[in-house]
Design a protein around this motif. Structure first.
Motif: not given
Length: 304
Positions: A140-145
């Motif tokens: 979530r913090a990186r806005n990708f997964g």
């Protein structure tokens, strides 16, 4: 129906090598998918409960650039600590989590003990949920997964002798469908993979309930299925390499299987799962024809 598919969701994948953490890499889908991801230039963290049993595989991945092998007991309450260590202590982002490790318990539903049921659910529901909960905050913090859950055809249909195994897989499917809706706005995607029968070596590691099957069941559906699985002659129709290549393409949104399909939340693999999904659709239509109007009539203000 939104829980099954959200056509409004849009996902993007960074144009860089991704870091994959895959559970259950000592054999089967885990090992094959780890090799495919590595061959495509991604960094792979392969894991298993006991790496000492497969030293040649450990050497293979530890010797590949950007790859490594880690010990991971998914049943441990502290299994999420590996993700925390990689993310916070080493600065290694987990871009793709593949919950693959597992085992199957077969038997008659009537004869399972509560302890047996809990053991199966610990591995097939609580373990992948624990790892996913550990990984998602960083994603979530990186806005990708991307989170990939290897489920089973048995979660799509009722198969004799597989009530607890199929039930645990179905429970994971249900939890992750809602989890996926909650994180889609953070560009975190969850994919449910439902394979049929593949020669992954899993049939050689099946476990059976401790209680003997009562005589009335012996020559009925449960007894016949147990005898078939124990015979060593079970027909395994799926090609592992074709299966994991399709899986990789859909995960990454590339190739004929995956291009333009990042919104699809469920991937059936094999003739069996495709048949089961078709049967589900037909049953849903029959149910609506039988009870659709009745269902809508019981609201306080019946709708059209």
């Amino acid at each position: 129906m939104q829980a099954l598919m959200d056509p409004t969701a849009t996902y993007t994948i960074p144009a860089r090598p991704l870091t994959w953490l895959i559970t259950g890499c000592s054999s089967g889908f885990g090992l094959a998918l780890a090799r495919v991801a590595r061959s495509q230039g991604h960094r792979v963290i392969a894991t298993s409960r006991n790496p000492a049993k497969t030293p040649e595989l450990v050497a293979e991945f530890n010797g590949a650039e950007g790859c490594r092998w880690e010990t991971l007991d998914i049943d441990s309450p502290d299994s999420g600590a590996l993700i925390q260590k990689l993310e916070e202590e080493e600065g290694t982002p987990i871009d793709v989590l593949v919950n693959n490790a597992g085992w199957a318990l077969y038997g008659a539903a009537e004869h399972f003990t509560e302890e047996e049921v809990r053991r199966q659910f610990d591995t097939l529901l609580f373990a992948p949920f624990r790892l996913t909960r550990a990984a998602v905050p960083y994603m979530r913090a990186r806005n990708f997964g991307i989170v990939v859950n290897i489920s089973s055809a048995s979660s799509l249909a009722s198969i004799p002798a597989m009530s607890i195994y199929g039930g645990a897989k179905a429970a994971l499917d249900a939890v992750m469908k809602t989890f996926a809706l909650e994180v889609k706005d953070f560009n975190v995607r969850m994919l449910q993979v439902n394979p049929g029968t593949f020669d992954t070596g899993m049939t050689n590691q099946l476990q059976y309930q401790a209680a003997a099957v009562d005589a009335p069941y012996a020559d009925k559906a449960v007894g016949r299925m147990l005898a078939y699985m124990k015979s060593g002659k079970a027909e395994l129709k799926g090609d592992v390499q074709k299966g994991v290549q399709a899986m990789y393409d859909v995960i990454m949104g590339v190739g004929p299987a995956g291009e333009g399909r990042l919104n699809e939340p469920l991937l059936p693999l094999g003739i069996g799962p495709a048949h089961f999904l078709s049967a589900q659709a037909k049953q849903a239509q029959r149910t609506l024809e039988a009870f659709g109007e009745l269902s809508k009539s019981v609201d306080k203000v019946p709708s059209a």
